[in-house]
Write an enzyme that holds these catalytic residues in place. Structure first.
Site, PDB file in Angstrom:
ATOM      1  N   ASP A  58       0.826  -1.208   0.000  1.00  0.00           N
ATOM      2  CA  ASP A  58       0.000   0.000   0.000  1.00  0.00           C
ATOM      3  C   ASP A  58       0.859   1.257   0.000  1.00  0.00           C
ATOM      4  OD1 ASP A  58      -2.769   1.094   0.433  1.00  0.00           O
ATOM      5  OD2 ASP A  58      -1.756   1.987   2.151  1.00  0.00           O
TER       6      ASP A  58
ATOM      7  N   GLU B 203       1.752  -0.549  -4.993  1.00  0.00           N
ATOM      8  CA  GLU B 203       0.803   0.518  -5.343  1.00  0.00           C
ATOM      9  C   GLU B 203       1.631   1.796  -5.438  1.00  0.00           C
ATOM     10  OE1 GLU B 203      -3.098   3.028  -3.915  1.00  0.00           O
ATOM     11  OE2 GLU B 203      -1.573   2.466  -2.482  1.00  0.00           O
TER      12      GLU B 203
END
Ligand code: GLC
Length: 558
Positions: free
Chosen positions: A220, A274
């Site tokens: 993330d 990401e």
């Protein structure tokens, strides 16, 4: 005609590199299926639908965070990276899922959130209790405020969700204390990656999940972890280079070290980043050097308008970008942070960026659905791996009219409702029946679904679509099945074929062709080709507007 070639690879060294070709389905666990009747999706629900995943024909699933969390940002605020939140089930159930999924050939990717944890994480609680000079505060970004009494935030940084990126704490004696940095919600304090304890902890967390059979991690906000330690003010409209918290050079050391861990397993584990760097493609590719991440999401494709020239450019650029580092491109149309595809493609302006969500734009959903059908066939025919967000296979649309009091996304609250946030793409899936909760929760469930489902989702249930060979669900199943059996699909190269400017046509290895008509007129299919799959009805030998087709070329037509 252009030939876009992936670099040559030694076949043996690529063996087992499943992430180069995988079709990956994203499970947003809160909204997939509710097994215990509390209105929130859980692992029992996912396990009960393993056959659905297997019939869909995917290679892997990526779970959004399932960890213990107070849910200030739907689980992206992690209080314990080694525990499953009771809302979702138990660690035993997660392990059982990973095992059962392997038995049907599906791999599991877990979501690791390194930039921040939860304000309920033991480290943060300890830091608050310990007071200003304690060493434990160095695990975060605690600073004195500015102004006469420290009443102003330490700098001018804004939270990505809106409002200031700082929250003031109370000292253990109740007086006003230091501030802490949070690039997202106040419940998500940023960790200090300069501190070796943070690094050790995450390396241990990686091993924890890899040891339990996880085949990879989605990282993330991977480019945000390192900060300019001076925490200087800056003008967000004209940020300095290097940026104070985005994509700093030092961040790469973290992933080089993670790669060693991933590679230390007999079947190497995949690291998937990401990384949103739309303005700096060359910097994006640095994350994919051979000793760093294996792949990263290509968000340019996800934001690209429904326009042949723009699509062609995004595809060419995406492939060219990955080639020098030998990483496979990764295509994605949608996820839990963006507007649903059928809604976006049904609008007059079909672009999406993080700053450009167009909450009030009307959408022609029939048009959007036609294009979404064509787009998934394009997605699955491109070289590399492909990500599909749950509910896209049902053609779900973005739900705009959620009452304010039912909204959950911190983005909505931190912008005082100016930004409607992401709840509209996170509505619980409709499985069966004519009435809410459409089989999302068991019959007689005590809790209503955590976000309200529209009444017309009776038309979108899995049950309904299963019975209709022309449904979106069957298109996904047929395309995924064909993708598995076509040797030319997945990793490899593609070659553009000559067409009019508003048509995309390319060949993959062998005799496979994908053709998408983005023009306003039907176009002729190549002579002598056999149709393998079409996203909509064909008009004899002609391909209609907003329709895609997969073809087998005859030997003579090459
Ligand atoms: C990522 C996630 C998003 C989350 C944010 C903060 O962008 O995809 O859902 O809110 O990071 O963790």
């Amino acid at each position: 005609m252009g030939d876009t070639q992936a670099p040559e690879h030694d076949g043996a060294s690529l063996a087992g590199q499943w992430w180069r070709s995988a079709a990956i389905y994203q499970i947003y666990p809160r909204s997939f299926a509710d097994g215990n009747g509390d209105g929130v999706g859980d692992l029992a629900g996912v396990r009960a639908h393993l056959s659905y995943l297997s019939e869909l024909g995917i290679d892997a699933v990526w779970f959004n965070p399932w960890y213990a969390s107070p849910m200030a940002d739907a689980g992206y605020d992690v209080a314990d990276y080694r525990a499953i939140d009771p809302l979702f089930g138990t660690l035993g159930e997660a392990e059982a899922f990973i095992r059962e999924a392997h038995e049907v050939g599906i791999r599991t990717i877990v979501d690791i959130v390194p930039n921040h944890c939860s304000d309920e994480h033991p480290w943060f609680k300890e830091a608050l209790l310990a007071g200003p000079d304690a060493a434990v505060r160095d695990l975060f970004w605690f600073r004195s405020g500015r102004g006469e009494h420290g009443e102003l935030p330490p700098n001018n940084w804004s939270s990505i969700f809106g409002g200031p990126a700082w929250t003031r704490t109370k000292n253990p004696d109740g007086t006003d204390g230091e501030w802490y940095l949070h690039l997202f919600a106040p419940g998500q304090p940023d960790l200090n990656w300069e501190n070796p304890k943070v690094r050790e902890e995450f390396e241990d967390v990686l091993r924890f999940w890899f040891d339990r059979g996880a085949d990879g991690v989605r990282i993330d906000s991977a480019a945000l972890c390192l900060k300019d330690p001076t925490l200087a003010d800056f003008d967000p409209a004209d940020p300095p280079s290097p940026h104070p918290f985005e994509d700093r050079d030092e961040v790469h050391d973290v992933y080089v070290s993670w790669r060693r861990i991933a590679d230390s397993y007999p079947e190497p584990r995949a690291l998937i980043g990401e990384v949103w760097l739309p303005e700096e493609p060359e910097r994006f590719a640095l994350y994919l050097r051979p000793n760093e991440l294996h792949t990263a999401f290509n968000f340019d494709f996800l934001g690209c308008p429904w326009d042949a020239a723009a699509m062609r450019k995004v595809i060419d650029d995406g492939i060219a970008l990955h080639a020098p580092v030998g990483a496979p491109p990764t295509w994605v149309l949608s996820n839990h942070d963006v507007i649903r595809t059928v809604t976006r493609y049904g609008r007059e302006d079909t672009r999406f960026t993080l700053d450009y969500r167009q909450f009030d734009a009307p959408s022609d959903l029939a048009l959007g659905t036609r294009r979404a059908r064509a787009a998934v066939m394009l997605l699955l025919a491109l070289p590399g791996s492909a990500y599909m967000y749950e509910g896209e296979e049902l053609g779900l649309y973005e739900v705009m009219d959620i009452p304010a009091e039912m909204r959950q996304d911190p983005m909505f609250f931190q912008t005082n409702g100016v930004n409607l946030g992401r709840d509209g793409c996170r509505i619980p899936l409709p499985w069966s029946g004519e009435a809410r909760p459409f089989g999302f929760s068991p019959d007689g469930a005590a809790g209503a679904p955590w976000l309200p489902q529209p009444a017309d989702w009776a038309d979108f249930t899995v049950e309904r679509q299963q019975a209709d060979p022309s449904s979106m669900l069957w298109l996904y199943r047929d395309a995924l099945r064909a993708r598995r059996s076509e040797p030319g699909l997945g990793d490899g190269s593609m070659t553009w074929l000559p067409t009019g400017p508003d048509v995309l046509a390319f060949a993959r290895d062998g005799d496979f062709v994908c053709m998408v008509n983005l023009s306003g007129e039907p176009v002729d299919l190549p002579a002598g080709a056999t149709v393998l799959l079409a996203s909509g009805p064909l008009d004899g030998d002609r391909l209609g507007t907003d329709t895609a087709v997969w073809l087998r070329r005859s030997a003579g037509s090459r």
